[in-house]
Scaffold this motif. Structure first.
Motif, PDB file in Angstrom:
ATOM      1  N   PHE A   1     -17.875  44.100   2.788  1.00 21.19           N
ATOM      2  CA  PHE A   1     -19.073  44.762   2.260  1.00 21.19           C
ATOM      3  C   PHE A   1     -18.731  46.146   1.722  1.00 21.19           C
ATOM      4  CE2 PHE A   1     -23.115  47.187   3.281  1.00 21.19           C
ATOM      5  CZ  PHE A   1     -23.826  46.702   2.202  1.00 21.19           C
ATOM      6  N   GLY A   2     -17.954  46.897   2.493  1.00 19.50           N
ATOM      7  CA  GLY A   2     -17.551  48.232   2.062  1.00 19.50           C
ATOM      8  C   GLY A   2     -16.733  48.196   0.776  1.00 19.50           C
ATOM      9  N   PHE A   3     -15.843  47.196   0.660  1.00 20.57           N
ATOM     10  CA  PHE A   3     -15.021  47.061  -0.542  1.00 20.57           C
ATOM     11  C   PHE A   3     -15.882  46.738  -1.756  1.00 20.57           C
ATOM     12  CE2 PHE A   3     -12.207  44.446  -3.315  1.00 20.57           C
ATOM     13  CZ  PHE A   3     -11.323  45.463  -3.665  1.00 20.57           C
ATOM     14  N   SER A   4     -16.881  45.879  -1.575  1.00 24.31           N
ATOM     15  CA  SER A   4     -17.760  45.529  -2.702  1.00 24.31           C
ATOM     16  C   SER A   4     -18.586  46.725  -3.142  1.00 24.31           C
ATOM     17  CB  SER A   4     -18.671  44.350  -2.319  1.00 24.31           C
ATOM     18  OG  SER A   4     -19.608  44.726  -1.320  1.00 24.31           O
ATOM     19  N   LEU A   5     -19.015  47.568  -2.191  1.00 27.52           N
ATOM     20  CA  LEU A   5     -19.748  48.784  -2.547  1.00 27.52           C
ATOM     21  C   LEU A   5     -18.841  49.742  -3.320  1.00 27.52           C
ATOM     22  CD1 LEU A   5     -21.777  49.560   0.718  1.00 27.52           C
ATOM     23  CD2 LEU A   5     -22.609  48.513  -1.386  1.00 27.52           C
ATOM     24  N   LEU A   6     -17.568  49.793  -2.920  1.00 28.47           N
ATOM     25  CA  LEU A   6     -16.610  50.655  -3.621  1.00 28.47           C
ATOM     26  C   LEU A   6     -16.415  50.189  -5.059  1.00 28.47           C
ATOM     27  CD1 LEU A   6     -14.665  53.045  -3.223  1.00 28.47           C
ATOM     28  CD2 LEU A   6     -12.900  51.385  -2.598  1.00 28.47           C
ATOM     29  N   LEU A   7     -16.360  48.864  -5.261  1.00 28.12           N
ATOM     30  CA  LEU A   7     -16.234  48.320  -6.611  1.00 28.12           C
ATOM     31  C   LEU A   7     -17.466  48.648  -7.455  1.00 28.12           C
ATOM     32  CD1 LEU A   7     -14.661  44.784  -5.984  1.00 28.12           C
ATOM     33  CD2 LEU A   7     -13.558  46.790  -6.994  1.00 28.12           C
ATOM     34  N   LEU A   8     -18.644  48.553  -6.852  1.00 31.54           N
ATOM     35  CA  LEU A   8     -19.870  48.890  -7.576  1.00 31.54           C
ATOM     36  C   LEU A   8     -19.898  50.369  -7.950  1.00 31.54           C
ATOM     37  CD1 LEU A   8     -22.522  46.857  -5.523  1.00 31.54           C
ATOM     38  CD2 LEU A   8     -21.771  46.395  -7.867  1.00 31.54           C
ATOM     39  N   PHE A   9     -19.472  51.211  -7.029  1.00 33.76           N
ATOM     40  CA  PHE A   9     -19.430  52.654  -7.288  1.00 33.76           C
ATOM     41  C   PHE A   9     -18.427  52.985  -8.392  1.00 33.76           C
ATOM     42  CE2 PHE A   9     -17.845  56.975  -6.316  1.00 33.76           C
ATOM     43  CZ  PHE A   9     -19.037  57.675  -6.449  1.00 33.76           C
ATOM     44  N   GLY A  10     -17.313  52.265  -8.402  1.00 33.40           N
ATOM     45  CA  GLY A  10     -16.271  52.518  -9.395  1.00 33.40           C
ATOM     46  C   GLY A  10     -16.709  52.248 -10.816  1.00 33.40           C
ATOM     47  N   LEU A  11     -17.754  51.447 -10.993  1.00 38.66           N
ATOM     48  CA  LEU A  11     -18.246  51.150 -12.341  1.00 38.66           C
ATOM     49  C   LEU A  11     -18.714  52.400 -13.072  1.00 38.66           C
ATOM     50  CD1 LEU A  11     -20.292  47.873 -11.661  1.00 38.66           C
ATOM     51  CD2 LEU A  11     -18.193  48.067 -13.018  1.00 38.66           C
ATOM     52  N   PHE A  12     -19.196  53.400 -12.327  1.00 41.75           N
ATOM     53  CA  PHE A  12     -19.677  54.623 -12.958  1.00 41.75           C
ATOM     54  C   PHE A  12     -18.541  55.387 -13.649  1.00 41.75           C
ATOM     55  CE2 PHE A  12     -22.821  53.937  -9.510  1.00 41.75           C
ATOM     56  CZ  PHE A  12     -23.960  53.846 -10.287  1.00 41.75           C
ATOM     57  N   PHE A  13     -17.310  55.118 -13.218  1.00 41.16           N
ATOM     58  CA  PHE A  13     -16.160  55.832 -13.771  1.00 41.16           C
ATOM     59  C   PHE A  13     -15.264  54.932 -14.636  1.00 41.16           C
ATOM     60  CE2 PHE A  13     -17.335  57.641  -9.653  1.00 41.16           C
ATOM     61  CZ  PHE A  13     -17.577  58.967 -10.007  1.00 41.16           C
ATOM     62  N   PHE A  14     -15.133  53.671 -14.238  1.00 41.64           N
ATOM     63  CA  PHE A  14     -14.189  52.791 -14.926  1.00 41.64           C
ATOM     64  C   PHE A  14     -14.848  51.553 -15.535  1.00 41.64           C
ATOM     65  CE2 PHE A  14     -12.112  54.696 -11.154  1.00 41.64           C
ATOM     66  CZ  PHE A  14     -11.244  55.561 -11.807  1.00 41.64           C
ATOM     67  N   GLY A  15     -16.167  51.485 -15.477  1.00 41.77           N
ATOM     68  CA  GLY A  15     -16.868  50.303 -15.957  1.00 41.77           C
ATOM     69  C   GLY A  15     -16.869  50.176 -17.466  1.00 41.77           C
ATOM     70  N   LYS A  16     -17.033  48.961 -17.927  1.00 37.73           N
ATOM     71  CA  LYS A  16     -17.112  48.659 -19.355  1.00 37.73           C
ATOM     72  C   LYS A  16     -18.572  48.429 -19.720  1.00 37.73           C
ATOM     73  CE  LYS A  16     -15.319  45.426 -22.835  1.00 37.73           C
ATOM     74  NZ  LYS A  16     -14.424  44.263 -23.075  1.00 37.73           N
ATOM     75  N   THR A  17     -19.026  49.102 -20.755  1.00 37.92           N
ATOM     76  CA  THR A  17     -20.426  48.997 -21.170  1.00 37.92           C
ATOM     77  C   THR A  17     -20.591  47.882 -22.200  1.00 37.92           C
ATOM     78  OG1 THR A  17     -20.791  51.360 -20.802  1.00 37.92           O
ATOM     79  CG2 THR A  17     -22.393  50.196 -22.167  1.00 37.92           C
ATOM     80  N   ILE A  18     -21.483  46.947 -21.889  1.00 32.25           N
ATOM     81  CA  ILE A  18     -21.797  45.846 -22.796  1.00 32.25           C
ATOM     82  C   ILE A  18     -23.317  45.764 -22.913  1.00 32.25           C
ATOM     83  CG2 ILE A  18     -21.618  43.354 -23.216  1.00 32.25           C
ATOM     84  CD1 ILE A  18     -19.107  43.318 -21.499  1.00 32.25           C
ATOM     85  N   ALA A  19     -23.823  45.806 -24.147  1.00 32.09           N
ATOM     86  CA  ALA A  19     -25.269  45.731 -24.409  1.00 32.09           C
ATOM     87  C   ALA A  19     -26.046  46.765 -23.600  1.00 32.09           C
ATOM     88  CB  ALA A  19     -25.787  44.330 -24.109  1.00 32.09           C
ATOM     89  N   GLY A  20     -25.460  47.960 -23.477  1.00 32.95           N
ATOM     90  CA  GLY A  20     -26.149  49.057 -22.804  1.00 32.95           C
ATOM     91  C   GLY A  20     -26.054  49.041 -21.295  1.00 32.95           C
ATOM     92  N   GLN A  21     -25.343  48.086 -20.722  1.00 34.45           N
ATOM     93  CA  GLN A  21     -25.199  47.987 -19.270  1.00 34.45           C
ATOM     94  C   GLN A  21     -23.741  48.211 -18.876  1.00 34.45           C
ATOM     95  OE1 GLN A  21     -26.945  43.985 -18.699  1.00 34.45           O
ATOM     96  NE2 GLN A  21     -28.533  44.976 -17.488  1.00 34.45           N
ATOM     97  N   ARG A  22     -23.551  49.051 -17.870  1.00 36.93           N
ATOM     98  CA  ARG A  22     -22.206  49.348 -17.372  1.00 36.93           C
ATOM     99  C   ARG A  22     -21.985  48.546 -16.088  1.00 36.93           C
ATOM    100  NH1 ARG A  22     -19.261  53.690 -19.179  1.00 36.93           N
ATOM    101  NH2 ARG A  22     -17.453  54.329 -17.946  1.00 36.93           N
TER     102      ARG A  22
END
Length: 418
Positions: A81-102
């Protein structure tokens, strides 16, 4: 009994329904994507070719899930669970934006959506917490912690923005209700939705009158020992305040495209070529299928590419057009059968952890299934929720497979829990 192989204990009814849905999903993606210039089944530049790769890797994924000791999922649920939250948090910095969604990580030509995997880990974390014998959901502190587990991924997903995925996590409250959460939580949520919709289509004084009548009926139908005029008055005041806040929230919190979708859904606005285009075209495609459909690979709306995203969120339109009402009914029956089977298996588990997780699986599958089809036929706003096992996408397919087969493994292991 401990020496029995996993294959002897697996619930093959669940597995067979899963396999049928995955195969049917690929057939539908193929139908929605194929063109006269397509190179048959193994054109890996096309979506149906890529989906074959995802399905092939899926077999490897299932093998790994079933080979791991079932107790691993309980022991390491908090870590996952903690790892999945870390992946979700990482999207704010390393995420790819598609159709306005990161919402994605870019990996070469492929993308990975961590929210799809967070559904399984959140269900595991919730099961781990509720399986503690000291936990009682009548206790307000225990309620808050359980709700916090559900809300943590929502806090990270909403800003992406991805309201569709956030809604799926909200519906895990059904699991809490099964485990003893007071029913007034669900009733309050349902009442809030009803009041919100009524406030958008009726004058506020009529909505307040309806709320007052409902509260009065509840008050007088309650047993005399349970009647509380002060509590009923407070509820009425809160309901009135909520009704007056709807207009402000709708105009200032909702984005324009969200407002447009609600207005179209409620019949307050007509936009066949703009925001309402997808829903309008999907209704035409499904309606044109009639009772028996036009036949596999024969859908004219599908071949004409009238419905955008027909291989992902709107894949049900291809099914409705090519297989008709009866074919759609069979598909709905398969989903209903799978969800009811999971609930049945959950109730016969020997541990509370497995039972709670099983209900988490059922809640997530049901919400995806219900919202997706409701969205496609025009009775729910378009919010981008895939149809489990059918919609195109590796993250979606793998996420649902992990979710389901962890439970299949738990169920197969129950003979070792005697």
């Amino acid at each position: 009994m401990k020496n029995q192989s996993v294959s002897n204990n697996i619930d093959w009814i669940t597995v067979i329904i899963y396999v049928v849905l995955v195969i049917f999903g690929w057939m539908t993606i193929y139908s929605a994507d194929i063109t006269p210039n397509s190179q048959y089944y193994f054109d890996f530049n096309q979506n149906y070719g890529k989906q074959l790769i995802f399905i092939g890797l899926n077999v490897f994924l299932i093998t790994i899930i079933l080979s791991i000791d079932a107790k691993f999922y309980e022991k390491f649920s908090s870590v996952l669970f903690g790892f999945s939250l870390l992946l979700l948090f990482g999207l704010f910095f390393f995420g790819k934006t598609i159709a306005g969604q990161r919402c994605w990580y870019g990996i070469g030509s492929f993308t990975l959506q961590p929210s799809e995997f967070a559904k399984a880990t959140t269900a595991l974390a919730l099961a781990k917490y509720l399986s503690d014998s000291q936990i009682n959901l009548k206790n307000i502190n225990h309620q808050l912690i359980a709700l916090l587990i559900i809300m943590l991924p929502i806090f990270l997903i909403l800003p992406q923005p991805d309201p569709g995925s956030a809604l799926i996590f909200v519906m895990l409250i059904l699991v809490l209700n099964r485990e003893g959460l007071p029913s007034w939580y669900l009733l309050t949520g349902f009442a809030a939705v009803v009041l919100f919709i009524l406030s958008l289509i009726l004058k506020l004084q009529f909505v307040i009158l309806i709320a007052a009548i409902a509260i009065a009926i509840h008050y007088f139908k309650s047993r005399k020992v349970n009647r509380n005029i002060i509590l009923s008055t407070i509820v009425m005041i809160l309901a009135t305040g909520f009704v007056f806040s709807v207009d402000y929230v709708f105009e200032n919190v909702f984005k324009q495209h969200h407002r447009d979708r609600f207005n179209i859904l409620l019949g307050k606005q007509v936009d066949m070529d703009g925001v309402g285009y997808n829903t309008n075209q999907s209704e035409i495609a499904i309606g044109s299928g009639g009772w028996f459909g036009k036949g596999y690979l024969e859908g004219t709306q599908t071949k004409g590419n009238f419905v955008p995203e027909q291989h992902t969120d709107y894949i049900f339109t291809t099914i409705g057009e090519e297989w008709g009402f009866l074919g759609s009914l069979v598909l709905i029956g398969l989903f209903a059968g799978l969800i009811l089977r999971v609930i049945y298996l959950a109730e016969r588990q020997k541990t509370k952890f497995s039972r709670v997780y099983g209900y988490g699986v059922a809640s997530i599958l049901f919400t995806h299934f219900f919202v997706n089809i409701s969205m496609v036929v025009g009775i729910f706003p378009t919010i981008g929720v895939p149809l489990p096992f059918l919609s195109y996408g590796g993250s979606s397919l793998w996420g649902f497979t992990i979710l389901l087969f962890i439970f299949v493994k738990m169920d197969a292991n129950k003979v070792n829990e005697w």
